[in-house]
Design a protein around this motif. Structure first.
Motif, short mmCIF file in Angstrom:
data_model
loop_
_atom_site.label_atom_id
_atom_site.label_comp_id
_atom_site.label_asym_id
_atom_site.label_seq_id
_atom_site.Cartn_x
_atom_site.Cartn_y
_atom_site.Cartn_z
N LYS A 1 -1.11 8.54 -9.77
CA LYS A 1 -0.61 7.12 -10.17
C LYS A 1 0.85 6.84 -9.94
CE LYS A 1 -3.19 6.90 -14.27
NZ LYS A 1 -4.02 6.31 -15.27
N ASP A 2 1.26 7.12 -8.98
CA ASP A 2 2.74 6.68 -8.63
C ASP A 2 2.62 5.52 -8.26
OD1 ASP A 2 4.85 6.15 -6.57
OD2 ASP A 2 5.39 8.19 -7.54
N ARG A 3 3.67 4.62 -8.90
CA ARG A 3 3.57 3.11 -8.94
C ARG A 3 4.51 2.59 -7.87
NH1 ARG A 3 2.22 5.18 -13.54
NH2 ARG A 3 0.42 4.10 -14.90
N ALA A 4 4.94 3.29 -6.90
CA ALA A 4 5.92 2.79 -5.78
C ALA A 4 5.12 1.66 -5.15
CB ALA A 4 6.44 3.91 -5.00
N CYS A 5 3.83 1.97 -4.81
CA CYS A 5 3.00 0.86 -4.04
C CYS A 5 2.90 -0.41 -4.80
CB CYS A 5 1.83 1.49 -3.74
SG CYS A 5 0.72 1.76 -5.18
N VAL A 6 2.93 -0.16 -6.08
CA VAL A 6 2.79 -1.55 -6.86
C VAL A 6 3.87 -2.29 -6.58
CG1 VAL A 6 2.67 -2.32 -9.40
CG2 VAL A 6 1.17 -0.48 -8.47
N ASP A 7 5.05 -1.84 -6.75
CA ASP A 7 6.43 -2.60 -6.65
C ASP A 7 6.28 -3.44 -5.30
OD1 ASP A 7 7.26 -1.71 -9.32
OD2 ASP A 7 8.11 0.09 -8.49
N GLU A 8 5.63 -2.87 -4.34
CA GLU A 8 5.90 -3.25 -2.68
C GLU A 8 4.80 -4.38 -2.60
OE1 GLU A 8 8.31 -3.06 -0.69
OE2 GLU A 8 9.24 -2.04 -2.46
N CYS A 9 3.87 -4.60 -3.57
CA CYS A 9 2.80 -5.59 -3.02
C CYS A 9 3.08 -6.76 -3.39
CB CYS A 9 1.55 -4.95 -3.95
SG CYS A 9 0.05 -6.02 -3.57
N PRO A 10 3.16 -7.54 -2.48
CA PRO A 10 3.47 -8.66 -2.50
C PRO A 10 2.53 -9.99 -3.44
CG PRO A 10 2.94 -8.68 -0.33
CD PRO A 10 2.53 -7.36 -0.86
N VAL A 11 1.45 -9.44 -3.52
CA VAL A 11 0.33 -10.40 -4.09
C VAL A 11 -0.30 -9.58 -5.41
CG1 VAL A 11 -0.16 -11.45 -2.13
CG2 VAL A 11 -1.38 -9.34 -2.69
N ASP A 12 0.45 -8.59 -5.83
CA ASP A 12 -0.04 -7.69 -7.05
C ASP A 12 -1.43 -7.72 -7.15
OD1 ASP A 12 2.76 -7.91 -8.01
OD2 ASP A 12 2.30 -9.89 -8.94
N CYS A 13 -2.08 -7.01 -6.04
CA CYS A 13 -3.44 -6.72 -5.88
C CYS A 13 -3.84 -5.28 -6.18
CB CYS A 13 -3.93 -7.18 -4.65
SG CYS A 13 -3.60 -6.02 -3.12
N ILE A 14 -2.87 -4.39 -6.75
CA ILE A 14 -3.00 -2.90 -7.17
C ILE A 14 -2.94 -3.09 -8.65
CG2 ILE A 14 -2.14 -0.61 -7.10
CD1 ILE A 14 -0.58 -1.58 -4.52
N TYR A 15 -4.16 -2.35 -9.30
CA TYR A 15 -4.45 -2.25 -10.63
C TYR A 15 -4.59 -0.69 -10.93
CZ TYR A 15 -5.61 -7.29 -10.24
OH TYR A 15 -5.46 -8.50 -9.85
N GLU A 16 -4.41 -0.46 -12.09
CA GLU A 16 -4.55 0.91 -12.72
C GLU A 16 -5.48 0.99 -13.67
OE1 GLU A 16 -1.52 3.95 -15.58
OE2 GLU A 16 -0.99 1.78 -15.15
N GLY A 17 -6.36 2.23 -13.01
CA GLY A 17 -7.68 2.62 -13.62
C GLY A 17 -7.37 3.77 -14.55
N GLU A 18 -8.45 4.27 -15.01
CA GLU A 18 -8.35 5.53 -15.94
C GLU A 18 -7.64 6.71 -15.25
OE1 GLU A 18 -11.51 7.94 -18.34
OE2 GLU A 18 -11.63 6.08 -18.76
N ASP A 19 -8.15 7.01 -13.92
CA ASP A 19 -7.75 8.13 -13.33
C ASP A 19 -7.01 7.94 -11.84
OD1 ASP A 19 -9.76 6.67 -11.68
OD2 ASP A 19 -10.79 8.47 -10.98
N GLN A 20 -6.87 6.62 -11.45
CA GLN A 20 -6.04 6.33 -10.37
C GLN A 20 -5.78 4.86 -10.29
OE1 GLN A 20 -9.21 7.18 -7.36
NE2 GLN A 20 -8.42 5.47 -6.45
N LEU A 21 -4.82 4.40 -9.26
CA LEU A 21 -4.60 3.14 -8.83
C LEU A 21 -5.66 2.62 -7.94
CD1 LEU A 21 -0.87 3.28 -8.37
CD2 LEU A 21 -1.92 2.49 -10.28
N TYR A 22 -5.77 1.30 -8.04
CA TYR A 22 -7.03 0.62 -7.09
C TYR A 22 -6.52 -0.75 -6.47
CZ TYR A 22 -10.39 3.72 -9.50
OH TYR A 22 -10.88 4.68 -10.02
N ILE A 23 -7.00 -1.08 -5.24
CA ILE A 23 -6.50 -2.19 -4.67
C ILE A 23 -7.70 -3.18 -4.73
CG2 ILE A 23 -5.95 -3.02 -2.40
CD1 ILE A 23 -4.44 -0.55 -1.95
N HIS A 24 -7.32 -4.30 -5.13
CA HIS A 24 -8.68 -5.20 -5.37
C HIS A 24 -8.93 -5.57 -3.73
CE1 HIS A 24 -11.24 -8.55 -6.57
NE2 HIS A 24 -10.97 -8.19 -7.82
N PRO A 25 -10.28 -5.31 -3.32
CA PRO A 25 -10.59 -5.90 -2.10
C PRO A 25 -10.45 -7.18 -1.80
CG PRO A 25 -12.40 -5.08 -3.23
CD PRO A 25 -11.18 -4.92 -4.06
N ASP A 26 -10.63 -8.17 -2.81
CA ASP A 26 -10.57 -9.63 -2.51
C ASP A 26 -9.40 -10.29 -2.70
OD1 ASP A 26 -13.53 -9.54 -2.41
OD2 ASP A 26 -13.91 -9.86 -4.52
#
Length: 87
Positions: free
Chosen positions: A13-38
């Motif tokens: 769950k490294d969050r470097a990708c979260v900081d770069e996402c312009p629409v904040d579509c990356i979420y934190e789950g119990e075991d990993q990060l997830y990208i909301h497909p919609d």
């Protein structure tokens, strides 16, 4: 088409990708990060920021990790969808 986070992110769950996402579509789950497909706009800004090469376009996920396409989609339809990562 959307981006998917696969096995290398599990328990990392490294969050470097979260900081770069312009629409904040990356979420934190119990075991990993997830990208909301919609919500993903397919910009790819997150891909080069992932230190473990865990982010792929959904139809380019390596065959051994194809189950992560459904996992990323289905987690948002579950009773407990992932939340926004802590910054």
């Amino acid at each position: 088409m959307t981006y998917v986070i696969a096995l290398p992110c599990v328990d990392l769950k490294d969050r470097a990708c979260v900081d770069e996402c312009p629409v904040d579509c990356i979420y934190e789950g119990e075991d990993q990060l997830y990208i909301h497909p919609d919500e993903c706009i397919d910009c790819g800004a997150c891909v080069p920021e992932c230190p473990v090469t865990a982010i792929f376009i959904d139809d380019e996920v390596p065959p051994t990790w194809e189950s992560y396409v459904a996992k990323n989609r289905d987690v948002f339809q579950s009773d407990k969808p992932p939340g926004a990562p802590k910054r």
